[in-house]
Motif scaffolding. Sequence first.
Motif, short mmCIF file in Angstrom:
data_model
loop_
_atom_site.label_atom_id
_atom_site.label_comp_id
_atom_site.label_asym_id
_atom_site.label_seq_id
_atom_site.Cartn_x
_atom_site.Cartn_y
_atom_site.Cartn_z
N ASP A 1 0.69 -1.77 0.50
CA ASP A 1 -0.04 -0.29 0.06
C ASP A 1 0.69 1.22 0.60
OD1 ASP A 1 -2.00 -1.64 -0.27
OD2 ASP A 1 -2.20 -1.75 2.15
N LEU A 2 2.60 1.12 0.62
CA LEU A 2 2.86 2.69 0.04
C LEU A 2 2.73 2.98 -0.90
CD1 LEU A 2 6.43 1.28 1.88
CD2 LEU A 2 4.86 2.26 2.47
N PRO A 3 2.84 4.47 -1.67
CA PRO A 3 3.25 5.09 -2.63
C PRO A 3 3.92 4.18 -3.71
CG PRO A 3 3.43 6.42 -1.06
CD PRO A 3 3.26 5.08 -0.37
N SER A 4 4.44 4.67 -5.11
CA SER A 4 5.18 3.85 -5.57
C SER A 4 6.37 5.05 -5.50
CB SER A 4 4.47 4.14 -6.62
OG SER A 4 6.00 3.91 -8.09
N ALA A 5 6.26 6.41 -5.30
CA ALA A 5 7.60 6.85 -5.35
C ALA A 5 8.34 5.89 -3.69
CB ALA A 5 7.57 8.07 -5.06
N VAL A 6 8.11 6.23 -2.70
CA VAL A 6 8.78 5.13 -1.83
C VAL A 6 9.13 3.18 -1.62
CG1 VAL A 6 8.57 4.76 1.07
CG2 VAL A 6 7.35 6.82 -0.40
N LEU A 7 7.92 2.65 -2.33
CA LEU A 7 8.01 1.86 -2.40
C LEU A 7 8.80 0.82 -3.52
CD1 LEU A 7 7.03 -1.33 -1.18
CD2 LEU A 7 4.78 -1.37 -3.29
N VAL A 8 9.04 1.27 -4.68
CA VAL A 8 10.05 0.86 -5.54
C VAL A 8 11.73 1.56 -4.70
CG1 VAL A 8 11.00 1.37 -7.34
CG2 VAL A 8 8.69 1.09 -7.74
N PRO A 9 11.95 2.56 -4.35
CA PRO A 9 13.23 2.23 -3.90
C PRO A 9 13.22 1.70 -2.49
CG PRO A 9 12.36 4.58 -4.19
CD PRO A 9 11.15 3.46 -4.15
N LEU A 10 12.23 1.43 -2.01
CA LEU A 10 12.10 1.12 -0.57
C LEU A 10 12.75 -0.61 -1.08
CD1 LEU A 10 12.70 0.79 2.45
CD2 LEU A 10 9.66 -0.09 1.99
N ALA A 11 12.45 -1.16 -2.19
CA ALA A 11 12.19 -2.61 -2.48
C ALA A 11 13.77 -2.97 -3.29
CB ALA A 11 11.27 -3.03 -3.47
N THR A 12 14.30 -1.49 -3.78
CA THR A 12 14.71 -1.94 -4.72
C THR A 12 16.36 -1.42 -3.34
OG1 THR A 12 14.68 -0.08 -6.10
CG2 THR A 12 17.11 -0.40 -6.62
N ILE A 13 16.31 -0.57 -2.39
CA ILE A 13 16.94 -0.37 -1.52
C ILE A 13 17.28 -2.28 -0.65
CG2 ILE A 13 17.61 0.43 0.53
CD1 ILE A 13 16.79 2.74 -0.70
#
Lengths: 361, 524
Positions: A122-134
């Motif tokens: 449910d996180l916004p894309s701008a947070v989720l994508v970097p988070l998953a990448t990190i």
Amino acid sequence: MPSLAPLPSGPGPSGQVPTTSRGAAFRGLFSAAIAVLLAFAIAGILILVSGKNPFVAYWALLRGAFGSTDSVTFALNKSTPYILAGVGVAICFRARVINIGSEGQIAVGGVAASWIALNVPDLPSAVLVPLATIGGALAGAAWASIAALMRLKRGVHEVLGTLLSNFVGVLLVSEVLHGSMGEPGAGFPQSPLFPQGAWLQPLFEGSDLHAGILLAVLAVVACHLLLWHTPLGFRIRLLGSSDRAAAYAGVSVARTVLSVMLLAGALSGIAGAVEVLGVHFRLIQGFSQGFGFNAVAVALLAALNPVAVLPAGLFFGFLEAGALAMQREVGVQSSLVYVIQGLTMVFVLCALAINSKQQRV
Amino acid sequence: MRCSESQDPADPSPMLQMQGICKRYGAVRANENINFSVTRGQIVGLLGENGSGKSTLMKILFGMVRPDGGTIRFKGQALSGHTPRDAIRAGIAMIHQHFMLVDAMTVAENVMLGWKKAGAWLHDRQVAEQIRSTSQEYGLDLDPDAMVGDLPFGKRQRLEIVKALLRGAELLVLDEPTSNLSPPEVTALLAVMRRIAGDSRSIIFITHKLAEVFRVCQEVTVLRDGKNAGRCSTEGTTRAELARMMVGREFGLATPRVEMGSGAEVLEVTTITLKDSSGLKLLDEITFSVREGEILALAGVDGNGQTELVEVLAGLQAASSGRIALHGRDLTKTDVTQRLRAGLAYIPVDRATTSLVPGMTIAENLGLRDFAEPPLRRGLRLNHPAFYSRAVSRISEFGIRADGPGATVDTLSGGNQQKIVVAREIGRKPRVLIAFQATWGLDPGATRFVIDQILALRNSGGAVLYLSSDLEELLGIGDRIGVIANGRLVGIVPREKANPAEIGLLMAGGGLLPAALEINEDLG
């Protein structure tokens, strides 16, 4: 044989951007071109033997790689993990740390990114994508650190450590797909599709080209700066040329080995994350197949020069993309691509070995 | 016979005659019209600085390198287009500085290796017998059943000589054979050489050490810059003249030794002991101190604990026990970088893999030990302009001959490489300098430079610990002379009281063959 590329030169004496002398750069390009041409010529004979016209086949390969925006996009996406993992491997090899564990690190990075994508949808894309990448980067680094610590604490050679952890990493993907992360009822071991917010967005509207290629370019630039413009890079180059010189210069072997392994692991982890978030949009079994060894090939083809990893990775990506087209249209087995890749490597490495005396570290 | 700048082979039928030998590597003329001849039964000295063309000439003789021009006649037969195998068959043997031996085999097995006459079926006992008789004949004292790995350096060299003799060599080329030997070992080797030459064989003796040339050679040929610089009989010349021929100019006066009085003690080393994993003592309670403006010279044959001592002092190995203090500050537990900061400089013996990185530039090599500290580091980045400007000033200050700061070190001659090390270590004005065989493999000009720099450091108040196996050099440089043997420091004497013969015997103290001790005819 023409005289071939020496290892890349370092920073210019007055600190400008490092370049080889123009002559050396030209010779390097020339020799790479000759190596590729020879590889294609020999593979052409094989195509002929298999009863197909090599020119027709190569034309198909060319169109498959460059024929349309879509094919270029496809090839760029293919190149991305090669570049990311390859530049990490190049840095490791520079320090004479023989890390052949990209495949496992990519696998584990993919698992971690997928887990994040599926568990906090449910996180916004701008947070989720970097988070998953990190997350992928951290997981890859952690995975690499196992082999590094085994070497530093127990003296297990990193070739063994990284090679064996590849198998474990790949099996870990199967394990989670047959367990908690698997898609119920799917005929193939794969995770459910990620939520849209976890997808790596295309760079252009209506294109499949994802942002991973930008990360790859960024990684190349960062590794270049690291190697030639920071004390850590100096330590890496020192360690790579002589243990004794490194000790004499007060370089900690343990810290340097750990640094390069963590770096390479993180980059491979990012490659894994980019694959699942940008190409498959889910975790699938065997998604990291062969990437690890191709990363080594890319690093060697680039003569361990971070900047040269970019063209080397692109070469591998475009070649693969074109080969798939060649297989589709002419019926030439795509395994011939591996033949071409292999032959290119052989020729380039021979050329590099001839010049190994002139290496600049 | 007067020395001649050009060549006139006085002997009408020499055993070896090389004429008009030319060899170019790119723009470099390694050999330019060189004439060289050897008379049967003689020991001929081949002298020259590094890069003067000696090695190229010998490689051409041995068939390892093809000359661009010139003729070689050996025992009346022309040698051309030959391989090392042909050269060996013709009776030429080359004994390199680095031996070609298998450590895990016995002396006899090493002799049989690659020797056709040993047969397809090995006759160990016959070969052993041959080794015994040959080694007796020439005073080599070799046991055919000894493991090569257990032999000291000097004996391995003798094994190489036996190998050559048994294979029927009539012309032996010895490439700097004395550089790793103690004075009594040198004496013994020279005696062996005389016996071999007396037996109607000939020897080409490549060396830097003029004293040795006068001890054994009848004739000497000097090369300079790839050309003949002169050829003369040793009777008709002097050391000064040979030195002039080698470097092409007169040596200036040595840096004068300023009387320093007794300064404060700077480096204090107390009961340093180092044990290996099996508990064997590599260093045994070593205690000494060095004062300001003093050079403590430690003599010793390689492998008696010098490497361990300098590495313990420099922080590369941890001592098992003991204490190291600099100006009273305990450094025992500090690492390389901290010792460097405290003012401890170190010139290791090995340029190729330790003190220099051949693939890096001069600028980077000059910053090898403090690249992570300002001014070479600025924030997170290397400060390349600082590397560059330091390199520019050191290059001019220390007269390093190079294309510029960006040239890689592997393009430089040995002498210029060592200048970089000296510039880096002495250029930072250290309080203590540890120099281990700092002139190893250098020609007289470069040796002189290094010694002068070390003396200059001493004269400005630096404390220096100088370790070498070259006794002559140590006696010249040291204010006090000590000897290290079997990991022990055996006595330190002031330079006025130093007696070369005594020191030579002390150096040989432990693991040396008794045979070498008996032959000390020209010691003392």
